[in-house]
Design a protein around this motif. Sequence first.
Motif, PDB file in Angstrom:
ATOM      1  N   GLY A  42       0.833  -1.198   0.000  1.00  0.00           N
ATOM      2  CA  GLY A  42       0.000   0.000   0.000  1.00  0.00           C
ATOM      3  C   GLY A  42       0.867   1.245   0.000  1.00  0.00           C
ATOM      4  N   THR A  43       0.235   2.397  -0.103  1.00  0.00           N
ATOM      5  CA  THR A  43       0.982   3.646  -0.034  1.00  0.00           C
ATOM      6  C   THR A  43       1.693   3.730   1.313  1.00  0.00           C
ATOM      7  N   VAL A  44       2.952   4.122   1.287  1.00  0.00           N
ATOM      8  CA  VAL A  44       3.740   4.198   2.525  1.00  0.00           C
ATOM      9  C   VAL A  44       3.511   5.573   3.135  1.00  0.00           C
ATOM     10  N   MET A  45       2.545   5.651   4.037  1.00  0.00           N
ATOM     11  CA  MET A  45       2.190   6.913   4.682  1.00  0.00           C
ATOM     12  C   MET A  45       1.796   6.644   6.124  1.00  0.00           C
ATOM     13  N   GLU A  46       1.858   7.702   6.921  1.00  0.00           N
ATOM     14  CA  GLU A  46       1.622   7.551   8.359  1.00  0.00           C
ATOM     15  C   GLU A  46       0.244   6.991   8.658  1.00  0.00           C
ATOM     16  N   GLY A  47      -0.773   7.511   7.957  1.00  0.00           N
ATOM     17  CA  GLY A  47      -2.141   7.087   8.225  1.00  0.00           C
ATOM     18  C   GLY A  47      -2.433   5.644   7.880  1.00  0.00           C
ATOM     19  N   LYS A  48      -1.525   5.004   7.132  1.00  0.00           N
ATOM     20  CA  LYS A  48      -1.679   3.585   6.818  1.00  0.00           C
ATOM     21  C   LYS A  48      -1.116   2.703   7.940  1.00  0.00           C
ATOM     22  N   GLY A  49      -0.544   3.332   8.977  1.00  0.00           N
ATOM     23  CA  GLY A  49      -0.041   2.560  10.109  1.00  0.00           C
ATOM     24  C   GLY A  49       1.276   1.852   9.853  1.00  0.00           C
ATOM     25  N   VAL A  50       2.038   2.300   8.837  1.00  0.00           N
ATOM     26  CA  VAL A  50       3.288   1.620   8.509  1.00  0.00           C
ATOM     27  C   VAL A  50       4.308   1.789   9.640  1.00  0.00           C
ATOM     28  N   GLY A  51       4.345   2.979  10.221  1.00  0.00           N
ATOM     29  CA  GLY A  51       5.234   3.196  11.362  1.00  0.00           C
ATOM     30  C   GLY A  51       4.866   2.313  12.543  1.00  0.00           C
ATOM     31  N   ASP A  52       3.576   2.135  12.783  1.00  0.00           N
ATOM     32  CA  ASP A  52       3.115   1.246  13.860  1.00  0.00           C
ATOM     33  C   ASP A  52       3.547  -0.195  13.596  1.00  0.00           C
ATOM     34  N   LEU A  53       3.500  -0.598  12.320  1.00  0.00           N
ATOM     35  CA  LEU A  53       3.891  -1.961  11.963  1.00  0.00           C
ATOM     36  C   LEU A  53       5.383  -2.193  12.201  1.00  0.00           C
ATOM     37  N   ILE A  54       6.204  -1.226  11.833  1.00  0.00           N
ATOM     38  CA  ILE A  54       7.648  -1.362  12.078  1.00  0.00           C
ATOM     39  C   ILE A  54       7.914  -1.433  13.576  1.00  0.00           C
ATOM     40  N   GLU A  55       7.208  -0.631  14.358  1.00  0.00           N
ATOM     41  CA  GLU A  55       7.389  -0.658  15.819  1.00  0.00           C
ATOM     42  C   GLU A  55       6.960  -2.001  16.390  1.00  0.00           C
ATOM     43  N   ALA A  56       5.865  -2.562  15.888  1.00  0.00           N
ATOM     44  CA  ALA A  56       5.410  -3.874  16.358  1.00  0.00           C
ATOM     45  C   ALA A  56       6.457  -4.947  16.064  1.00  0.00           C
ATOM     46  N   CYS A  57       7.051  -4.867  14.876  1.00  0.00           N
ATOM     47  CA  CYS A  57       8.098  -5.840  14.526  1.00  0.00           C
ATOM     48  C   CYS A  57       9.336  -5.649  15.397  1.00  0.00           C
ATOM     49  N   ARG A  58       9.654  -4.400  15.705  1.00  0.00           N
ATOM     50  CA  ARG A  58      10.793  -4.138  16.590  1.00  0.00           C
ATOM     51  C   ARG A  58      10.563  -4.764  17.966  1.00  0.00           C
ATOM     52  N   ILE A  59       9.343  -4.655  18.472  1.00  0.00           N
ATOM     53  CA  ILE A  59       8.990  -5.247  19.763  1.00  0.00           C
ATOM     54  C   ILE A  59       9.193  -6.763  19.718  1.00  0.00           C
ATOM     55  N   LEU A  60       8.751  -7.386  18.630  1.00  0.00           N
ATOM     56  CA  LEU A  60       8.900  -8.826  18.499  1.00  0.00           C
ATOM     57  C   LEU A  60      10.370  -9.235  18.382  1.00  0.00           C
ATOM     58  N   ARG A  61      11.144  -8.460  17.655  1.00  0.00           N
ATOM     59  CA  ARG A  61      12.569  -8.769  17.531  1.00  0.00           C
ATOM     60  C   ARG A  61      13.274  -8.676  18.896  1.00  0.00           C
TER      61      ARG A  61
END
Length: 403
Positions: free
Chosen positions: A220-239
Amino acid sequence: MHIVFVCREYPPTLRGGGIASYIHEMAINLIRRAHSVTVICASDDTRVFSDRKEDGIRVIRLSGGDFILPQIEKSSLIKKMRCLYRFFSYRKKILRQIEQLKDVDIIEVAEYGAEAYYLSKCHVPVVIRLHTPTLLDRSNFSIKKFNIRTFYDYWIGKRELSILSQFKYVTSCSASLKDWFLKYVPDMTGNIEVIYNPIEISKWKTEKIDYVENSILYVGTVMEGKGVGDLIEACRILRERNIPVTLKIVGKWGTYAMKLQGYVTDNHFDWCSFEGNLPREELQNLYSKAKISCFPSWWENMPLVCLEAMLAGNVVIGSRNGGMTEIVTDKKDGFLIEPHAPKELAECIYKALMMNKNSVTEMKKNALYKIQGKFSFEAVMQFMENYYVSVIKDYKNEKGPLG
Protein backbone atom coordinates in the motif's frame (compact mmCIF):
# COMPACT_ATOMS: atom_id res chain seq x y z
CA MET A 1 -23.07 0.27 -23.06
CA HIS A 2 -20.19 2.66 -23.68
CA ILE A 3 -18.71 3.45 -20.27
CA VAL A 4 -16.09 6.18 -19.80
CA PHE A 5 -13.83 6.12 -16.75
CA VAL A 6 -12.05 9.30 -15.75
CA CYS A 7 -9.16 8.71 -13.38
CA ARG A 8 -5.95 10.25 -12.09
CA GLU A 9 -3.81 7.26 -13.04
CA TYR A 10 -4.12 4.08 -15.05
CA PRO A 11 -1.65 1.18 -15.46
CA PRO A 12 1.09 1.09 -16.54
CA THR A 13 2.05 4.16 -14.53
CA LEU A 14 4.50 5.32 -11.89
CA ARG A 15 1.56 6.86 -10.03
CA GLY A 16 -0.66 3.79 -9.73
CA GLY A 17 -2.63 3.09 -6.56
CA GLY A 18 -5.88 1.47 -5.52
CA ILE A 19 -8.06 3.57 -7.83
CA ALA A 20 -5.90 2.68 -10.83
CA SER A 21 -6.16 -1.03 -10.00
CA TYR A 22 -9.94 -0.83 -9.53
CA ILE A 23 -10.54 0.91 -12.87
CA HIS A 24 -8.16 -1.39 -14.74
CA GLU A 25 -9.93 -4.52 -13.49
CA MET A 26 -13.38 -3.00 -14.07
CA ALA A 27 -12.49 -1.98 -17.61
CA ILE A 28 -11.14 -5.42 -18.54
CA ASN A 29 -14.18 -7.23 -17.16
CA LEU A 30 -16.65 -4.84 -18.80
CA ILE A 31 -14.94 -5.50 -22.14
CA ARG A 32 -15.31 -9.24 -21.50
CA ARG A 33 -19.01 -8.66 -20.98
CA ALA A 34 -19.28 -7.05 -24.46
CA HIS A 35 -19.35 -3.41 -23.35
CA SER A 36 -17.28 -0.61 -24.82
CA VAL A 37 -14.87 1.15 -22.44
CA THR A 38 -12.86 4.36 -22.72
CA VAL A 39 -10.43 5.45 -20.01
CA ILE A 40 -9.33 9.09 -19.78
CA CYS A 41 -6.33 9.65 -17.54
CA ALA A 42 -3.21 11.78 -17.27
CA SER A 43 0.00 10.80 -19.01
CA ASP A 44 2.93 10.26 -16.63
CA ASP A 45 4.88 12.55 -18.96
CA THR A 46 2.68 15.64 -18.93
CA ARG A 47 4.16 16.77 -22.27
CA VAL A 48 2.79 13.75 -24.12
CA PHE A 49 -0.71 12.91 -25.39
CA SER A 50 -1.60 9.38 -26.49
CA ASP A 51 -4.74 7.61 -27.68
CA ARG A 52 -4.49 3.87 -28.22
CA LYS A 53 -6.19 0.53 -27.62
CA GLU A 54 -4.88 -1.46 -24.66
CA ASP A 55 -6.46 -4.89 -24.03
CA GLY A 56 -9.48 -3.82 -26.08
CA ILE A 57 -9.91 -0.65 -24.02
CA ARG A 58 -9.47 2.80 -25.55
CA VAL A 59 -7.01 4.57 -23.26
CA ILE A 60 -6.58 8.31 -23.72
CA ARG A 61 -3.65 9.71 -21.75
CA LEU A 62 -3.92 13.50 -21.66
CA SER A 63 -1.05 15.93 -21.63
CA GLY A 64 -1.03 18.93 -19.29
CA GLY A 65 -1.44 17.01 -16.02
CA ASP A 66 -1.34 18.91 -12.72
CA PHE A 67 1.64 17.02 -11.23
CA ILE A 68 5.36 16.43 -11.74
CA LEU A 69 7.19 13.10 -11.79
CA PRO A 70 10.90 13.87 -11.27
CA GLN A 71 11.80 10.48 -12.81
CA ILE A 72 10.37 11.73 -16.13
CA GLU A 73 10.49 15.53 -16.12
CA LYS A 74 13.15 17.63 -14.48
CA SER A 75 11.65 19.09 -11.34
CA SER A 76 11.54 22.74 -10.35
CA LEU A 77 9.69 24.92 -7.85
CA ILE A 78 7.43 26.27 -10.59
CA LYS A 79 6.58 22.78 -11.84
CA LYS A 80 5.72 21.69 -8.31
CA MET A 81 3.06 24.42 -8.32
CA ARG A 82 1.26 22.77 -11.24
CA CYS A 83 -1.21 21.34 -8.75
CA LEU A 84 -2.56 24.89 -8.45
CA TYR A 85 -2.02 26.64 -11.79
CA ARG A 86 -3.01 23.61 -13.91
CA PHE A 87 -5.98 22.57 -11.79
CA PHE A 88 -8.65 24.29 -13.89
CA SER A 89 -7.00 23.93 -17.31
CA TYR A 90 -6.51 20.18 -16.94
CA ARG A 91 -10.09 19.58 -15.84
CA LYS A 92 -11.38 21.64 -18.75
CA LYS A 93 -9.26 19.41 -21.00
CA ILE A 94 -11.03 16.36 -19.55
CA LEU A 95 -14.41 17.87 -20.42
CA ARG A 96 -13.31 18.76 -23.97
CA GLN A 97 -12.03 15.22 -24.51
CA ILE A 98 -15.32 13.68 -23.35
CA GLU A 99 -17.25 16.01 -25.66
CA GLN A 100 -15.27 14.58 -28.61
CA LEU A 101 -16.31 11.00 -27.82
CA LYS A 102 -19.26 9.36 -29.54
CA ASP A 103 -22.18 7.36 -28.15
CA VAL A 104 -21.18 7.66 -24.48
CA ASP A 105 -23.83 6.13 -22.23
CA ILE A 106 -22.37 6.82 -18.79
CA ILE A 107 -19.29 8.31 -17.10
CA GLU A 108 -17.70 7.20 -13.83
CA VAL A 109 -15.18 9.38 -12.02
CA ALA A 110 -13.65 9.27 -8.53
CA GLU A 111 -14.32 12.05 -6.05
CA TYR A 112 -10.61 11.99 -5.22
CA GLY A 113 -8.75 14.70 -7.13
CA ALA A 114 -11.92 16.63 -8.06
CA GLU A 115 -11.63 15.61 -11.71
CA ALA A 116 -15.40 15.91 -12.05
CA TYR A 117 -15.08 19.69 -11.57
CA TYR A 118 -16.64 20.53 -14.97
CA LEU A 119 -18.38 17.24 -15.72
CA SER A 120 -21.83 18.41 -14.65
CA LYS A 121 -21.83 20.08 -18.10
CA CYS A 122 -21.80 16.68 -19.81
CA HIS A 123 -25.01 15.60 -21.52
CA VAL A 124 -24.75 12.04 -20.21
CA PRO A 125 -25.16 10.71 -16.66
CA VAL A 126 -22.10 10.97 -14.41
CA VAL A 127 -21.53 8.55 -11.53
CA ILE A 128 -19.25 9.75 -8.75
CA ARG A 129 -17.34 6.83 -7.25
CA LEU A 130 -16.31 7.45 -3.64
CA HIS A 131 -12.87 6.01 -2.87
CA THR A 132 -11.32 8.18 -0.13
CA PRO A 133 -11.53 12.00 0.00
CA THR A 134 -8.44 14.07 0.64
CA LEU A 135 -9.99 15.69 3.72
CA LEU A 136 -10.76 12.44 5.53
CA ASP A 137 -8.68 12.42 8.71
CA ARG A 138 -7.55 8.82 9.17
CA SER A 139 -6.40 9.46 12.74
CA ASN A 140 -9.90 10.00 14.10
CA PHE A 141 -12.30 9.38 11.16
CA SER A 142 -13.28 13.05 11.01
CA ILE A 143 -12.42 15.91 8.66
CA LYS A 144 -8.92 17.36 8.48
CA LYS A 145 -8.36 20.80 9.95
CA PHE A 146 -6.65 23.52 7.95
CA ASN A 147 -2.87 23.43 8.13
CA ILE A 148 -0.65 25.82 6.18
CA ARG A 149 1.88 23.01 5.60
CA THR A 150 -0.76 20.94 3.82
CA PHE A 151 -2.45 23.87 2.09
CA TYR A 152 -2.84 22.06 -1.24
CA ASP A 153 -4.52 19.02 0.31
CA TYR A 154 -7.00 21.29 2.03
CA TRP A 155 -7.53 23.37 -1.12
CA ILE A 156 -8.25 20.41 -3.41
CA GLY A 157 -10.11 18.55 -0.67
CA LYS A 158 -12.59 21.40 -0.38
CA ARG A 159 -13.16 21.24 -4.13
CA GLU A 160 -13.73 17.49 -4.01
CA LEU A 161 -16.51 17.93 -1.48
CA SER A 162 -18.01 21.09 -3.01
CA ILE A 163 -18.77 19.49 -6.38
CA LEU A 164 -20.67 16.54 -4.91
CA SER A 165 -23.86 18.56 -4.60
CA GLN A 166 -23.93 18.82 -8.42
CA PHE A 167 -24.32 15.07 -8.98
CA LYS A 168 -27.25 12.76 -8.38
CA TYR A 169 -25.60 9.37 -8.91
CA VAL A 170 -23.03 8.29 -6.31
CA THR A 171 -21.52 4.93 -5.38
CA SER A 172 -19.23 4.05 -2.49
CA CYS A 173 -16.74 1.19 -2.20
CA SER A 174 -17.69 0.61 1.45
CA ALA A 175 -20.47 1.31 3.95
CA SER A 176 -17.92 2.92 6.26
CA LEU A 177 -16.97 5.49 3.63
CA LYS A 178 -20.64 6.15 2.89
CA ASP A 179 -21.18 6.94 6.59
CA TRP A 180 -18.34 9.50 6.53
CA PHE A 181 -19.85 11.35 3.56
CA LEU A 182 -23.33 11.37 5.07
CA LYS A 183 -21.90 12.97 8.21
CA TYR A 184 -19.51 15.51 6.72
CA VAL A 185 -21.09 16.37 3.35
CA PRO A 186 -24.71 17.07 4.28
CA ASP A 187 -25.50 18.91 1.03
CA MET A 188 -25.07 15.82 -1.15
CA THR A 189 -28.19 15.48 -3.28
CA GLY A 190 -27.79 11.91 -4.49
CA ASN A 191 -28.34 8.61 -2.77
CA ILE A 192 -25.14 6.68 -2.10
CA GLU A 193 -25.19 3.09 -3.34
CA VAL A 194 -22.63 0.77 -1.73
CA ILE A 195 -21.00 -1.43 -4.39
CA TYR A 196 -17.80 -3.17 -3.32
CA ASN A 197 -14.60 -3.12 -5.33
CA PRO A 198 -14.49 -6.51 -7.10
CA ILE A 199 -11.46 -8.75 -7.42
CA GLU A 200 -10.42 -11.33 -10.02
CA ILE A 201 -10.18 -14.48 -7.89
CA SER A 202 -8.32 -16.60 -10.45
CA LYS A 203 -5.49 -14.05 -10.64
CA TRP A 204 -4.62 -14.18 -6.94
CA LYS A 205 -5.86 -17.54 -5.65
CA THR A 206 -3.17 -20.09 -4.81
CA GLU A 207 -3.80 -23.79 -4.29
CA LYS A 208 -1.03 -24.50 -1.81
CA ILE A 209 0.32 -22.86 1.33
CA ASP A 210 4.09 -22.44 0.94
CA TYR A 211 5.17 -19.41 2.97
CA VAL A 212 8.45 -18.48 4.66
CA GLU A 213 8.12 -18.66 8.46
CA ASN A 214 8.15 -15.33 10.35
CA SER A 215 7.64 -13.36 7.13
CA ILE A 216 5.42 -10.26 7.11
CA LEU A 217 4.32 -8.19 4.12
CA TYR A 218 2.81 -4.70 3.85
CA VAL A 219 1.39 -3.50 0.51
CA GLY A 220 0.00 0.00 0.00
CA THR A 221 0.98 3.65 -0.03
CA VAL A 222 3.74 4.20 2.52
CA MET A 223 2.19 6.91 4.68
CA GLU A 224 1.62 7.55 8.36
CA GLY A 225 -2.14 7.09 8.22
CA LYS A 226 -1.68 3.59 6.82
CA GLY A 227 -0.04 2.56 10.11
CA VAL A 228 3.29 1.62 8.51
CA GLY A 229 5.23 3.20 11.36
CA ASP A 230 3.12 1.25 13.86
CA LEU A 231 3.89 -1.96 11.96
CA ILE A 232 7.65 -1.36 12.08
CA GLU A 233 7.39 -0.66 15.82
CA ALA A 234 5.41 -3.87 16.36
CA CYS A 235 8.10 -5.84 14.53
CA ARG A 236 10.79 -4.14 16.59
CA ILE A 237 8.99 -5.25 19.76
CA LEU A 238 8.90 -8.83 18.50
CA ARG A 239 12.57 -8.77 17.53
CA GLU A 240 13.42 -7.63 21.07
CA ARG A 241 11.63 -10.78 22.25
CA ASN A 242 13.94 -12.81 19.98
CA ILE A 243 11.18 -13.56 17.48
CA PRO A 244 12.99 -13.32 14.11
CA VAL A 245 10.32 -11.58 12.03
CA THR A 246 11.14 -10.04 8.65
CA LEU A 247 9.13 -7.24 7.08
CA LYS A 248 8.84 -6.22 3.42
CA ILE A 249 7.16 -2.89 2.64
CA VAL A 250 5.78 -2.42 -0.87
CA GLY A 251 4.12 0.73 -2.16
CA LYS A 252 4.29 4.31 -3.38
CA TRP A 253 6.81 6.59 -1.74
CA GLY A 254 6.69 10.13 -0.44
CA THR A 255 8.31 12.31 2.21
CA TYR A 256 7.06 10.12 5.05
CA ALA A 257 8.43 6.95 3.41
CA MET A 258 11.88 8.50 3.04
CA LYS A 259 11.81 9.57 6.69
CA LEU A 260 10.76 6.07 7.72
CA GLN A 261 13.48 4.44 5.67
CA GLY A 262 16.02 6.77 7.29
CA TYR A 263 14.81 5.61 10.71
CA VAL A 264 15.17 1.95 9.66
CA THR A 265 18.66 2.53 8.26
CA ASP A 266 19.89 4.55 11.24
CA ASN A 267 18.80 1.80 13.62
CA HIS A 268 20.27 -0.99 11.48
CA PHE A 269 16.93 -2.79 11.14
CA ASP A 270 18.22 -5.14 8.45
CA TRP A 271 15.10 -7.26 8.90
CA CYS A 272 12.98 -4.50 7.28
CA SER A 273 13.22 -3.71 3.54
CA PHE A 274 11.49 -1.16 1.31
CA GLU A 275 10.68 -2.69 -2.08
CA GLY A 276 9.23 0.40 -3.76
CA ASN A 277 6.13 0.58 -5.94
CA LEU A 278 5.78 -2.71 -7.83
CA PRO A 279 3.31 -3.76 -10.56
CA ARG A 280 0.49 -5.84 -9.11
CA GLU A 281 1.63 -8.84 -11.14
CA GLU A 282 4.96 -8.84 -9.30
CA LEU A 283 3.18 -8.94 -5.97
CA GLN A 284 2.14 -12.56 -6.43
CA ASN A 285 5.66 -13.77 -5.69
CA LEU A 286 5.83 -11.66 -2.52
CA TYR A 287 2.38 -12.80 -1.35
CA SER A 288 3.39 -16.43 -1.90
CA LYS A 289 6.40 -16.08 0.40
CA ALA A 290 4.67 -14.14 3.19
CA LYS A 291 2.91 -15.87 6.05
CA ILE A 292 1.27 -12.63 7.23
CA SER A 293 0.02 -9.59 5.34
CA CYS A 294 -0.58 -6.68 7.66
CA PHE A 295 -2.67 -3.55 6.98
CA PRO A 296 -2.87 -1.62 10.29
CA SER A 297 -4.36 1.56 8.80
CA TRP A 298 -5.75 4.18 11.12
CA TRP A 299 -8.69 4.08 8.74
CA GLU A 300 -9.21 2.31 5.44
CA ASN A 301 -11.96 2.21 2.83
CA MET A 302 -11.95 -1.09 0.91
CA PRO A 303 -8.37 -2.13 0.17
CA LEU A 304 -7.93 -4.53 -2.73
CA VAL A 305 -4.57 -5.57 -1.31
CA CYS A 306 -6.38 -7.08 1.66
CA LEU A 307 -8.48 -9.26 -0.66
CA GLU A 308 -5.42 -10.20 -2.72
CA ALA A 309 -3.52 -11.31 0.37
CA MET A 310 -6.47 -13.38 1.62
CA LEU A 311 -6.76 -15.15 -1.74
CA ALA A 312 -3.02 -15.82 -1.74
CA GLY A 313 -3.40 -17.69 1.55
CA ASN A 314 -1.78 -15.08 3.80
CA VAL A 315 -2.99 -14.59 7.34
CA VAL A 316 -4.38 -11.06 7.10
CA ILE A 317 -4.26 -8.59 9.97
CA GLY A 318 -6.33 -5.45 9.45
CA SER A 319 -7.67 -2.47 11.31
CA ARG A 320 -11.02 -2.32 13.09
CA ASN A 321 -11.58 1.15 11.65
CA GLY A 322 -13.26 1.45 8.29
CA GLY A 323 -13.99 -0.96 5.46
CA MET A 324 -11.72 -3.79 6.55
CA THR A 325 -14.39 -4.77 9.07
CA GLU A 326 -16.57 -5.42 6.00
CA ILE A 327 -13.88 -7.77 4.61
CA VAL A 328 -12.44 -9.56 7.64
CA THR A 329 -14.34 -11.47 10.32
CA ASP A 330 -12.01 -11.50 13.32
CA LYS A 331 -10.42 -14.90 14.06
CA LYS A 332 -12.39 -16.59 11.26
CA ASP A 333 -10.84 -15.40 8.00
CA GLY A 334 -8.27 -12.99 9.43
CA PHE A 335 -7.59 -10.80 12.45
CA LEU A 336 -8.67 -7.27 13.38
CA ILE A 337 -6.78 -4.95 15.73
CA GLU A 338 -7.29 -1.44 17.05
CA PRO A 339 -5.30 1.22 15.16
CA HIS A 340 -2.53 3.29 16.84
CA ALA A 341 -1.64 0.25 18.97
CA PRO A 342 1.80 -1.26 18.13
CA LYS A 343 1.85 -3.44 21.25
CA GLU A 344 -1.53 -4.99 20.46
CA LEU A 345 -0.41 -5.40 16.85
CA ALA A 346 2.75 -7.20 18.00
CA GLU A 347 0.66 -9.64 20.06
CA CYS A 348 -1.65 -10.30 17.12
CA ILE A 349 1.30 -10.91 14.79
CA TYR A 350 2.76 -13.35 17.32
CA LYS A 351 -0.57 -15.20 17.50
CA ALA A 352 -0.61 -15.45 13.69
CA LEU A 353 3.00 -16.64 13.59
CA MET A 354 2.08 -19.51 15.94
CA MET A 355 -0.58 -20.82 13.55
CA ASN A 356 0.29 -24.11 11.85
CA LYS A 357 -0.37 -24.80 8.18
CA ASN A 358 -3.65 -26.58 8.90
CA SER A 359 -4.97 -23.50 10.72
CA VAL A 360 -3.73 -21.19 7.96
CA THR A 361 -5.42 -23.41 5.35
CA GLU A 362 -8.72 -23.31 7.26
CA MET A 363 -8.56 -19.52 7.49
CA LYS A 364 -7.82 -19.31 3.77
CA LYS A 365 -10.81 -21.54 3.00
CA ASN A 366 -13.09 -19.26 5.02
CA ALA A 367 -11.66 -16.20 3.27
CA LEU A 368 -12.21 -17.69 -0.19
CA TYR A 369 -15.82 -18.55 0.61
CA LYS A 370 -16.52 -14.97 1.71
CA ILE A 371 -14.73 -13.36 -1.25
CA GLN A 372 -16.60 -15.55 -3.75
CA GLY A 373 -19.92 -14.43 -2.28
CA LYS A 374 -19.25 -10.71 -1.71
CA PHE A 375 -16.24 -9.44 -3.64
CA SER A 376 -15.70 -11.58 -6.75
CA PHE A 377 -16.39 -10.14 -10.19
CA GLU A 378 -19.15 -12.72 -10.56
CA ALA A 379 -20.82 -11.27 -7.44
CA VAL A 380 -20.23 -7.58 -8.13
CA MET A 381 -20.33 -7.03 -11.91
CA GLN A 382 -23.98 -7.89 -12.41
CA PHE A 383 -24.86 -5.53 -9.58
CA MET A 384 -22.75 -2.78 -11.18
CA GLU A 385 -24.22 -3.35 -14.64
CA ASN A 386 -27.76 -3.17 -13.25
CA TYR A 387 -26.85 0.05 -11.45
CA TYR A 388 -25.49 1.62 -14.66
CA VAL A 389 -28.62 0.62 -16.57
CA SER A 390 -30.91 2.09 -13.90
CA VAL A 391 -28.91 5.35 -13.86
CA ILE A 392 -29.09 5.69 -17.66
CA LYS A 393 -32.83 5.03 -17.60
CA ASP A 394 -33.43 7.49 -14.76
CA TYR A 395 -31.32 10.15 -16.47
CA LYS A 396 -33.25 9.81 -19.75
CA ASN A 397 -36.60 9.95 -17.94
CA GLU A 398 -35.53 13.04 -16.07
CA LYS A 399 -34.30 14.83 -19.22
CA GLY A 400 -37.38 13.91 -21.22
CA PRO A 401 -37.68 13.57 -25.00
CA LEU A 402 -36.11 17.00 -25.65
CA GLY A 403 -33.01 16.21 -23.56
